[in-house]
Design a protein around this motif. Sequence first.
Motif, PDB file in Angstrom:
ATOM      1  N   UNK A   1       0.823  -1.203   0.000  1.00 29.68           N
ATOM      2  CA  UNK A   1       0.000   0.000   0.000  1.00 29.68           C
ATOM      3  C   UNK A   1       0.864   1.263   0.000  1.00 29.68           C
ATOM      4  N   UNK A   2       1.943   1.251   0.778  1.00 37.04           N
ATOM      5  CA  UNK A   2       2.848   2.402   0.808  1.00 37.04           C
ATOM      6  C   UNK A   2       3.497   2.613  -0.557  1.00 37.04           C
ATOM      7  N   UNK A   3       3.860   1.527  -1.207  1.00 34.19           N
ATOM      8  CA  UNK A   3       4.473   1.622  -2.536  1.00 34.19           C
ATOM      9  C   UNK A   3       3.475   2.195  -3.543  1.00 34.19           C
ATOM     10  N   UNK A   4       2.230   1.717  -3.500  1.00 38.57           N
ATOM     11  CA  UNK A   4       1.204   2.228  -4.414  1.00 38.57           C
ATOM     12  C   UNK A   4       0.914   3.699  -4.142  1.00 38.57           C
ATOM     13  N   UNK A   5       0.882   4.079  -2.866  1.00 39.06           N
ATOM     14  CA  UNK A   5       0.630   5.474  -2.515  1.00 39.06           C
ATOM     15  C   UNK A   5       1.765   6.360  -3.025  1.00 39.06           C
ATOM     16  N   UNK A   6       2.997   5.896  -2.891  1.00 39.67           N
ATOM     17  CA  UNK A   6       4.142   6.666  -3.364  1.00 39.67           C
ATOM     18  C   UNK A   6       4.086   6.846  -4.881  1.00 39.67           C
ATOM     19  N   UNK A   7       3.677   5.801  -5.613  1.00 39.97           N
ATOM     20  CA  UNK A   7       3.565   5.898  -7.066  1.00 39.97           C
ATOM     21  C   UNK A   7       2.500   6.926  -7.455  1.00 39.97           C
ATOM     22  N   UNK A   8       1.343   6.878  -6.780  1.00 41.95           N
ATOM     23  CA  UNK A   8       0.269   7.824  -7.085  1.00 41.95           C
ATOM     24  C   UNK A   8       0.693   9.247  -6.750  1.00 41.95           C
ATOM     25  N   UNK A   9       1.368   9.435  -5.624  1.00 38.34           N
ATOM     26  CA  UNK A   9       1.822  10.766  -5.231  1.00 38.34           C
ATOM     27  C   UNK A   9       2.830  11.305  -6.231  1.00 38.34           C
ATOM     28  N   UNK A  10       3.715  10.439  -6.706  1.00 40.84           N
ATOM     29  CA  UNK A  10       4.709  10.846  -7.693  1.00 40.84           C
ATOM     30  C   UNK A  10       4.032  11.283  -8.989  1.00 40.84           C
ATOM     31  N   UNK A  11       3.014  10.535  -9.429  1.00 38.83           N
ATOM     32  CA  UNK A  11       2.287  10.902 -10.649  1.00 38.83           C
ATOM     33  C   UNK A  11       1.558  12.225 -10.448  1.00 38.83           C
ATOM     34  N   UNK A  12       0.959  12.420  -9.276  1.00 38.68           N
ATOM     35  CA  UNK A  12       0.253  13.672  -8.982  1.00 38.68           C
ATOM     36  C   UNK A  12       1.228  14.843  -8.964  1.00 38.68           C
TER      37      UNK A  12
ATOM     38  N   UNK B   1       2.170  15.840 -12.424  1.00 40.53           N
ATOM     39  CA  UNK B   1       1.098  16.561 -13.099  1.00 40.53           C
ATOM     40  C   UNK B   1       1.024  18.005 -12.596  1.00 40.53           C
ATOM     41  N   UNK B   2       1.129  18.205 -11.294  1.00 39.78           N
ATOM     42  CA  UNK B   2       1.064  19.546 -10.722  1.00 39.78           C
ATOM     43  C   UNK B   2       2.259  20.375 -11.182  1.00 39.78           C
ATOM     44  N   UNK B   3       3.425  19.760 -11.184  1.00 37.88           N
ATOM     45  CA  UNK B   3       4.638  20.474 -11.608  1.00 37.88           C
ATOM     46  C   UNK B   3       4.537  20.906 -13.061  1.00 37.88           C
ATOM     47  N   UNK B   4       3.956  20.063 -13.902  1.00 36.94           N
ATOM     48  CA  UNK B   4       3.831  20.380 -15.320  1.00 36.94           C
ATOM     49  C   UNK B   4       2.840  21.523 -15.552  1.00 36.94           C
ATOM     50  N   UNK B   5       1.839  21.669 -14.679  1.00 35.78           N
ATOM     51  CA  UNK B   5       0.777  22.656 -14.887  1.00 35.78           C
ATOM     52  C   UNK B   5       0.875  23.870 -13.971  1.00 35.78           C
ATOM     53  N   UNK B   6       1.939  24.011 -13.225  1.00 34.36           N
ATOM     54  CA  UNK B   6       1.964  25.050 -12.205  1.00 34.36           C
ATOM     55  C   UNK B   6       2.073  26.460 -12.777  1.00 34.36           C
TER      56      UNK B   6
END
Length: 130
Positions: free
Chosen positions: A59-70, A73-78
């Motif tokens: 679960x921690x690994x999946x959460x880290x992957x989702x956070x990294x993707x988010x 996305x935020x960095x690209x659109x900031x």
Amino acid sequence: SGSDGLGYYLDVTKGDPEDETETSAVSTYDMDKHVRGEEDPEAPLPPGYGRVGCLGDLLAENKAKKQEAFDAMVHANRFQPPKAMDDDEYAFLGEKEKQRRDAEEARKAAEAEAEAQFRAAVAQRASRVE
């Protein structure tokens, strides 16, 4: 017999090797492999299959992957400005604001009427007592 969508026990062969124009793959279901219990080595494993570790790590690994993707996305659109409202959104918000104002006015009118009735009742009672 050919069958699509059976992710397991599929033999994938190329088309006729002499015909260079045909490059599509042909999938066939191999019943013998299924009966013998052989697994397709190229078949994708289900999530968590063959993992060593606890569910919390997964679960921690999946959460880290989702956070990294988010974060990506935020960095690209900031640096992009926020999207302006179109006419439909503007009309919708205007209507909601009008409904809110009307409800507030109705509440104030009902409150003023109840206060007037209360004052009249108090005045009537005070005139009876005298």
